[in-house]
Design a protein around this motif. Structure first.
Motif, PDB file in Angstrom:
ATOM      1  N   GLY A   1      18.808 108.987   3.683  1.00 37.75           N
ATOM      2  CA  GLY A   1      19.868 109.587   3.166  1.00 37.75           C
ATOM      3  C   GLY A   1      20.649 110.579   3.935  1.00 37.75           C
ATOM      4  O   GLY A   1      21.999 110.446   4.183  1.00 37.75           O
ATOM      5  N   SER A   2      19.773 111.063   5.089  1.00 37.34           N
ATOM      6  CA  SER A   2      20.524 112.093   6.096  1.00 37.34           C
ATOM      7  C   SER A   2      21.438 111.352   6.946  1.00 37.34           C
ATOM      8  O   SER A   2      22.475 111.673   7.390  1.00 37.34           O
TER       9      SER A   2
ATOM     10  N   LYS B   1      22.131  99.554   4.900  1.00 37.25           N
ATOM     11  CA  LYS B   1      21.109 100.357   3.920  1.00 37.25           C
ATOM     12  C   LYS B   1      19.689 100.095   4.539  1.00 37.25           C
ATOM     13  O   LYS B   1      19.488  99.357   5.510  1.00 37.25           O
TER      14      LYS B   1
ATOM     15  N   TYR C   1      21.543 103.234  14.056  1.00 42.04           N
ATOM     16  CA  TYR C   1      21.073 103.875  12.946  1.00 42.04           C
ATOM     17  C   TYR C   1      19.440 103.737  12.624  1.00 42.04           C
ATOM     18  O   TYR C   1      18.967 104.795  11.840  1.00 42.04           O
TER      19      TYR C   1
ATOM     20  N   ARG D   1      14.474 110.721   2.503  1.00 42.57           N
ATOM     21  CA  ARG D   1      15.362 111.795   2.945  1.00 42.57           C
ATOM     22  C   ARG D   1      15.996 111.633   4.251  1.00 42.57           C
ATOM     23  O   ARG D   1      17.139 111.876   4.665  1.00 42.57           O
TER      24      ARG D   1
ATOM     25  N   LEU E   1      22.466 107.702   6.630  1.00 46.73           N
ATOM     26  CA  LEU E   1      23.295 106.706   5.914  1.00 46.73           C
ATOM     27  C   LEU E   1      24.058 107.353   4.898  1.00 46.73           C
ATOM     28  O   LEU E   1      24.856 106.457   4.214  1.00 46.73           O
ATOM     29  N   GLY E   2      23.624 108.256   4.293  1.00 46.28           N
ATOM     30  CA  GLY E   2      24.075 108.577   2.939  1.00 46.28           C
ATOM     31  C   GLY E   2      23.217 108.297   1.844  1.00 46.28           C
ATOM     32  O   GLY E   2      22.414 107.168   2.062  1.00 46.28           O
ATOM     33  N   GLU E   3      23.183 109.176   0.825  1.00 44.99           N
ATOM     34  CA  GLU E   3      22.298 108.926  -0.245  1.00 44.99           C
ATOM     35  C   GLU E   3      22.296 107.580  -0.953  1.00 44.99           C
ATOM     36  O   GLU E   3      21.480 106.860  -1.520  1.00 44.99           O
ATOM     37  N   GLU E   4      23.656 107.371  -1.101  1.00 47.18           N
ATOM     38  CA  GLU E   4      24.054 105.882  -1.614  1.00 47.18           C
ATOM     39  C   GLU E   4      23.424 104.669  -1.108  1.00 47.18           C
ATOM     40  O   GLU E   4      23.430 103.670  -1.515  1.00 47.18           O
ATOM     41  N   ASN E   5      23.028 104.762   0.220  1.00 49.03           N
ATOM     42  CA  ASN E   5      22.338 103.538   1.130  1.00 49.03           C
ATOM     43  C   ASN E   5      20.770 103.783   1.150  1.00 49.03           C
ATOM     44  O   ASN E   5      20.412 103.033   2.081  1.00 49.03           O
TER      45      ASN E   5
END
Length: 377
Positions: A302-303, A165, A361, A299, A305-309
């Motif tokens: 989220g792009s 995250k 990441y 943004r 790692l994904g919005e959940e992270n």
């Protein structure tokens, strides 16, 4: 044209190697010569325009865009000096080697992928963060000229941001140090009435500082961290030296706290009939939240790692000289991303380590952040 996010993934081996090489040449604040040269050599070889400065090892590297406006990313280069396994040495226990590695590969990804950039992208490689002097020096060099956005990143302990995250902002507090000397009157310990004990004055000062109350619910602390006085057991000393560590959640709270501390020091001197001479040093401002910058960071995270992270903004009791940039130029949208990386046991611990997969990441998030800012601002 290769996607810069994929470029970073494809260069994982080189990124990890770069991190190890920078870790091995750790250098203290204002002495980052090898680190600076290492980074400059790679950036110059890739075709970035390098600008160095006289008197220190900080520098900027740029990728030219179509307009005068600048999207900037700052990375710090210096290491702490601390005892590691019985040896005093420069040691990257705060992660600046990781920050430089990620900024370097963000630059290489954007350059080698020949991105069509609207703005010039400026990479600020800063010295002397650990002594809270590097950001101020780089601003004197004009590194914020034409800057429309400033980003940064810091690795975070596992207790603050989980691995996998990232937080769109780190809300560091403000910090300062007060050092002073209390001068009394020396005497024989058998005749204390003939003297004026500065240690007793220091005790009164400590208890008075503990009684400070401020309006509002913002966190703060002021505590003594050093007290030195006396050489023998049967003499009242002439003086006592003290150090106070001062911290506050916001800059406004710090201003109020320092004002109270000054008043208490003056009152203590008058009440105890001692002389107290002190200085305020090592000031670092608190973070300032910027909605535009945080949105761009959310943004980007989220792009990649994904919005959940996308974590919530990270509240940290530490200090960071990145916030001098926003303190001095509040009109520039800026944020420092908090990178979850399973960092243990903690920042500044001599044996600090983290999961180096986060370097990949982390660099991807920084790359996406700059692309987002380039497109939107």
């Amino acid at each position: 044209m290769t996607n810069p996010i994929n470029y970073i993934e494809h260069h994982k081996k080189e990124i990890l190697q770069t991190y190890q090489e920078l870790h091995a040449i750790a250098e203290p604040s204002w002495q980052e010569q090898q680190t600076s040269r290492y980074l400059q050599d790679q950036l110059s070889a890739a075709g970035l325009r390098i600008t160095g400065f006289t008197g220190h090892h900080g520098f900027i590297a740029e990728i030219k865009g179509h307009t005068k406006g600048v999207i900037a990313l700052r990375a710090d280069m210096d290491a702490l000096v601390q005892e590691v396994d019985g040896k005093v040495m420069a040691n990257h226990s705060c992660g600046h080697d990781a920050h430089s590695t990620m900024a370097l590969y963000t630059a290489l990804a954007l350059k080698n992928c020949e991105m069509d950039l609207h703005h010039t992208i400026r990479f600020i490689f800063q010295p002397a963060e650990e002594v809270a002097e590097g950001a101020l020096q780089m601003m004197k060099e004009g590194v914020l000229e034409d800057v429309l956005f400033l980003g940064g990143l810091h690795v975070r302990p596992h207790t603050e941001v989980p691995f996998g995250k990232s937080a769109p902002a780190i809300l560091h507090g403000s910090s300062a140090t007060i050092t002073g000397t209390i001068t009394g009157t020396p005497a024989h310990a058998a005749r204390p009435e003939e003297g004026n004990n500065p240690i007793e004055a220091a005790s009164f000062l400590i208890q008075s500082l503990r009684q400070i109350r401020l309006q509002g619910n913002k966190k703060f602390s002021i505590k003594i961290t050093e007290l030195h006085s006396g050489e023998t057991s049967n003499s009242i000393p002439a003086s006592a030296r003290f150090t106070l560590d001062v911290r506050a959640e916001t800059n406004e709270t710090m201003d109020a706290l320092l004002a109270k501390a000054r008043h208490i020091i003056q009152h203590t001197a008058a009440l105890t009939e001692t002389e107290i001479v002190y200085t305020e040093e090592g000031y670092s401002p608190a973070a300032t939240e910027n909605a535009t910058a945080i949105r761009l960071a959310q943004r980007a995270i989220g792009s990649v790692l994904g919005e959940e992270n996308v974590d919530v903004p990270c509240i940290s009791q530490g200090a960071e000289d990145f916030h001098f940039y926003t303190w001095k130029t509040p009109d520039i949208p800026a944020t420092m991303i908090g990178l979850g990386c399973d960092l243990k046991p903690g920042l500044h611990h001599p044996q600090m380590s983290f999961n180096t997969d986060a370097l990949i990441y982390g660099a991807q998030i920084l790359t996406q952040l700059l692309l987002n800012a380039d497109q939107e601002l």
